[in-house]
Design a protein around this motif. Sequence first.
Motif, PDB file in Angstrom:
ATOM      1  N   VAL A   1      12.130   2.829  -1.817  1.00  0.00           N
ATOM      2  CA  VAL A   1      12.569   2.717  -3.498  1.00  0.00           C
ATOM      3  C   VAL A   1      13.941   2.661  -3.736  1.00  0.00           C
ATOM      4  CG1 VAL A   1      10.152   2.804  -3.904  1.00  0.00           C
ATOM      5  CG2 VAL A   1      11.731   4.794  -4.006  1.00  0.00           C
TER       6      VAL A   1
ATOM      7  N   LEU B   1      16.223  -4.351  -7.725  1.00  0.00           N
ATOM      8  CA  LEU B   1      14.911  -3.887  -7.736  1.00  0.00           C
ATOM      9  C   LEU B   1      13.999  -5.475  -7.802  1.00  0.00           C
ATOM     10  CD1 LEU B   1      14.450  -0.965 -10.139  1.00  0.00           C
ATOM     11  CD2 LEU B   1      14.062  -1.196  -7.747  1.00  0.00           C
TER      12      LEU B   1
ATOM     13  N   GLU C   1      11.693  -6.516  -5.113  1.00  0.00           N
ATOM     14  CA  GLU C   1      10.220  -6.770  -5.430  1.00  0.00           C
ATOM     15  C   GLU C   1       9.690  -7.947  -4.634  1.00  0.00           C
ATOM     16  OE1 GLU C   1       8.120  -7.214  -9.640  1.00  0.00           O
ATOM     17  OE2 GLU C   1      10.061  -6.693  -9.636  1.00  0.00           O
TER      18      GLU C   1
ATOM     19  N   LYS D   1       8.799  -7.324  -0.976  1.00  0.00           N
ATOM     20  CA  LYS D   1       7.799  -6.454  -0.567  1.00  0.00           C
ATOM     21  C   LYS D   1       6.466  -6.973  -0.450  1.00  0.00           C
ATOM     22  CE  LYS D   1       9.872  -2.171  -1.392  1.00  0.00           C
ATOM     23  NZ  LYS D   1      11.159  -2.367  -2.026  1.00  0.00           N
TER      24      LYS D   1
ATOM     25  N   VAL E   1       4.284  -5.776  -3.029  1.00  0.00           N
ATOM     26  CA  VAL E   1       4.373  -6.383  -4.523  1.00  0.00           C
ATOM     27  C   VAL E   1       4.286  -7.618  -4.501  1.00  0.00           C
ATOM     28  CG1 VAL E   1       5.974  -5.802  -6.342  1.00  0.00           C
ATOM     29  CG2 VAL E   1       6.014  -4.288  -4.604  1.00  0.00           C
TER      30      VAL E   1
ATOM     31  N   PRO F   1       8.138   6.537  -4.482  1.00  0.00           N
ATOM     32  CA  PRO F   1       7.681   5.646  -5.237  1.00  0.00           C
ATOM     33  C   PRO F   1       6.666   6.384  -6.206  1.00  0.00           C
ATOM     34  CG  PRO F   1       6.897   5.331  -2.833  1.00  0.00           C
ATOM     35  CD  PRO F   1       7.823   6.618  -2.934  1.00  0.00           C
TER      36      PRO F   1
ATOM     37  N   THR G   1       4.673   2.278 -10.590  1.00  0.00           N
ATOM     38  CA  THR G   1       5.084   1.314 -10.608  1.00  0.00           C
ATOM     39  C   THR G   1       6.404   1.090  -9.932  1.00  0.00           C
ATOM     40  OG1 THR G   1       6.282   1.066 -12.377  1.00  0.00           O
ATOM     41  CG2 THR G   1       3.892   0.548 -12.409  1.00  0.00           C
ATOM     42  N   ILE G   2       6.851  -0.040  -9.595  1.00  0.00           N
ATOM     43  CA  ILE G   2       8.182   0.092  -8.875  1.00  0.00           C
ATOM     44  C   ILE G   2       9.317   0.384  -9.629  1.00  0.00           C
ATOM     45  CG2 ILE G   2       8.708  -2.510  -9.229  1.00  0.00           C
ATOM     46  CD1 ILE G   2       9.395  -2.019  -5.915  1.00  0.00           C
TER      47      ILE G   2
ATOM     48  N   PRO H   1      10.061   4.905 -10.156  1.00  0.00           N
ATOM     49  CA  PRO H   1       9.953   6.002  -9.027  1.00  0.00           C
ATOM     50  C   PRO H   1       9.717   7.430  -9.486  1.00  0.00           C
ATOM     51  CG  PRO H   1      12.177   5.157  -9.053  1.00  0.00           C
ATOM     52  CD  PRO H   1      11.435   4.453 -10.423  1.00  0.00           C
TER      53      PRO H   1
END
Lengths: 730, 254
Positions: A414, A443, A447, A450, A453, B63, B66-67, B70
């Motif tokens: 992440v 991000l 997204e 992934k 996601v 994680p 949600t993305i 974090p």
Amino acid sequence: MSVADQIRQLSDARKLVLRDVNYYGQVIQATLPIFGPSAHVELRRWGAEFLAEAFASPAIQLGQKETLSLLVLDTLKNLVEDPNQDVLVLRSVIQTAASVYPLALRWIISNAYDTNTWNNMTAIKARILRLWENAPATLRICCIKFAQRVILAQTASINPEPRRGDPLDISLNMIPQNHSVLNVHSMEAEATGLLDRMLGALQENSSDVLVVDATLNTLSILVRMRPTTTNRVMNAVLSFNPLKLANAPMSPKTKVIVRSLEKTVRMLCIHLSRRDPKGPLAARIQPYLERLMQSRAEISEGVSRKRALTEQADGIEAKRQRTAPSLPNLQITPLPPGPHTLADVFTFTQNEGLRKFDVAVVPAPLAAKISVNTIATIDPGLFERALDGIRSRLAELHKAAERPLDPDTTALDVEDDDDYEPDYYAAEDTEQILNKLDSAPSLQVREMEKPAVLGALALPAYKLPPPPPLNPDQAVRVGQGTVTRVFGVMSTLSDPSTKKTKAGVNRLAASSFDKDSWITIITRLATRAAAGLNDISVKDEDGSKALGGTSLSNSIRESLYVYVLEDFRKRIDVAVAWLSEEWYNDRVQQRAASEDGRDVPVFYDKWALRLLDGFLPYLHAQDKVLTRFLSEIPGLNAELLSRVKTLCRDPSMVTLALTSLLYLVVMRPPIRETALDTVQEIWVEYEEARAMAGKYLTKWRPGFQEQQKQLVSANGNASPTGAGQPVVAT
Amino acid sequence: MEAPNGTVAPTQTGDRPDPGGYKLKFCTVCASNQNRSMEAHLQLSKAHYPVISFGTGSLVRLPGPTIQQPNVYQFNKTSYDSMFKELSEKDEDLYTRNGLLNMLNRNRGVKWGPERWQDWQVGIPRLEHASDRGSVGTEGGVADVVFTCEERCWDAVIDDLHNRGAPLNRPVHVINVDIRDNHEEASIGGRGILDLADSLNNAAKEERDAVGSATFDMATAASRATFDERVPEILGEWQERWPNLPATWTLAWF
């Protein structure tokens, strides 16, 4: 006692000094005899390694290390000079010598009597430099590192004052010119020679990758801290081609080597250019990196072509295929199970080289050009098939993404991409982190990458809540922030050094991002942006504080005013451009207003007056700027000229004031009469100016002086006064 | 607190007997010093190698729900144990399902907490890390080989070594082994790294067994390549065994 027992004891002693570095002196003195030249090889290895560790250790103060170095030089010399010495012992001894060299130099600088110590050091150096010639690579790399430390010590540092306690900053600067043992010039010459020898590893196209890597990875500090080496080093690095091995058939080893060499040299270059991204070094490095990228791409292409050929070699169609490469065989394969990157989804080629190629390294404009050309020439049928293929892959992925989360294959990554900050220190509060995350565009990109996601793509689009309404106060404040930033940009942009050709009437107001364009933008922002809005608020609230647009426009005007006055001689063109915009806007507003009978505020006169008032006190007798200002601003009036008149209070400014007025008389006929009136007033009010003003008046208003004289005689002896009451005689 | 289905795959080489003898000192590096570097750290330490591990990121990021959310921690300041406790309080179900609790549970058995590469003072003794797995042999605070688990970590390590200016004069092999950041790949990558470590260590042992005078002045020199020289060769052979873990290597300096 067996060797193993002895080593166990020695290891205990080592633990002791690791815990408390103050014991190093005792332990080194006690152990030195144990690993003398005749000792068992394991003991010598242990001892040499122990010394290497001691002199490398950042836990020991430089001064203490200097004292310790005096203890070990004899032993080091004996070990290194033994022709039958074990390689690993030599390896550690050379590492130790690299750490000790600057210390010994520092010692001899302030203790010139101790030639014995320095002789030991030079003997060790001589032996190491001989070893460099034909030793195994594992020793050669250590010799290179030793040479690097000698060069560091024997060239001038970029820091004029050596930083105490930094062993990397022991340099030529510390050696006095008249030192009885050390000769600055021959030491510098030696350093130059060693540097050339080091860089030889890059120039002679050596294929010894270990040596080349080891060399490249020692160069950064030289470039940064020793300016005299920078040029030589960069010449050698930038003419080095890490991809030259890539032409031979690539074994796995070669592939690893080529990739590694190329990355090593690229990292060094990126590291150096990042330290000063606008500097001359970066400008030299950039094209090299681009070339490198290009040839890497070519090679990976070439490899794939070669491989394609060998794969087809036993086929019957091989020959025809080779001459007709325009029939690419597109194989649309379903994606194998497991996670995929976005690139995987869009990739059809089976070619490993192409798959691995990181398109992000191609500069965006180049990539765009290539893409456009490719799409233009591609067979539409083929393109259609490829698109369908990707569509079906995506559909499959959507299906797959609905499966439950598998803890083993869920991405943990992440991180944002650019989170490596060399200057980072820990204090980052939650808010900052949140801000950072908010503004991290990566991000969103990630997204897409992934698979877990990717499923989210199927969900309804997320809508941001509407922003809270902006009240006028906030708007003004935010607007001011923007304006401040534009001024910031403007002041960093240099004035164009060469006079540009004027594009004339056809020019666009702000098409290039130079200073002129920004000035145009900011002046129009001040004059036009809120025009037509402000007068409404004036009407509605009648005298109360004008809102919104007016305040912002005026605050831009204030900023412009300050900006011009900060350096009015240079920025008079900004003032003229601005006033021209004001004048124009006033006209346009007045015309618009006259149609529906509104009242509009007029800005031109007010700001022209303020500017003039602003710089008048600072003028000196030779300034051309006043003449220029008066002749170039779009409108003049008696009030403005009366300010010029006040200059004449200072006798030295009379000439300036009068020549400026004369210029107007000659060059701007519409204002001629007003200008002449002002000259007359000057004649009347300032006796010191009378001679010169009289001269002009004789030419342009004949009869005026005579009339004045008559008046004077009629009124007795009193000199004529009448400030503000122009005496119009014609 | 055991994850029901997210157990770390035990490796065949799990608890092999200590062969003793010479051992290279290893260092494993990933972004957050949580998953890939810690898996490799564990596997190397189980094989009785001296090993330390680091992360190159600015912060430890795990994680979250949600993305965009974090879980963020500071390096060197937060222990795996406290992260474990925090996350199991926050949402035990979620963090069990995505394997985080299992991972943190493993990590807290390996060492105290994530360490940041850039804050590591190379060469400062690490005696206070005696309870870490794989600490035996790393007391001197250096390593012979650094394994990074991702290209940008390799880049960060190399750039950082350039910044430091190589004050220790000590060569170090920095090898990147590209591993995707999930539990399964980390486990595979850990095995790959262990295999590479074994090959490297064998070469280093052979070099040391070649006791005696350095006869490199003679013609036999070529036949006896030293450890350093053999690294690219070993890496090439390893790459054939592990084609899905692309490797990059350089010889850098501490």
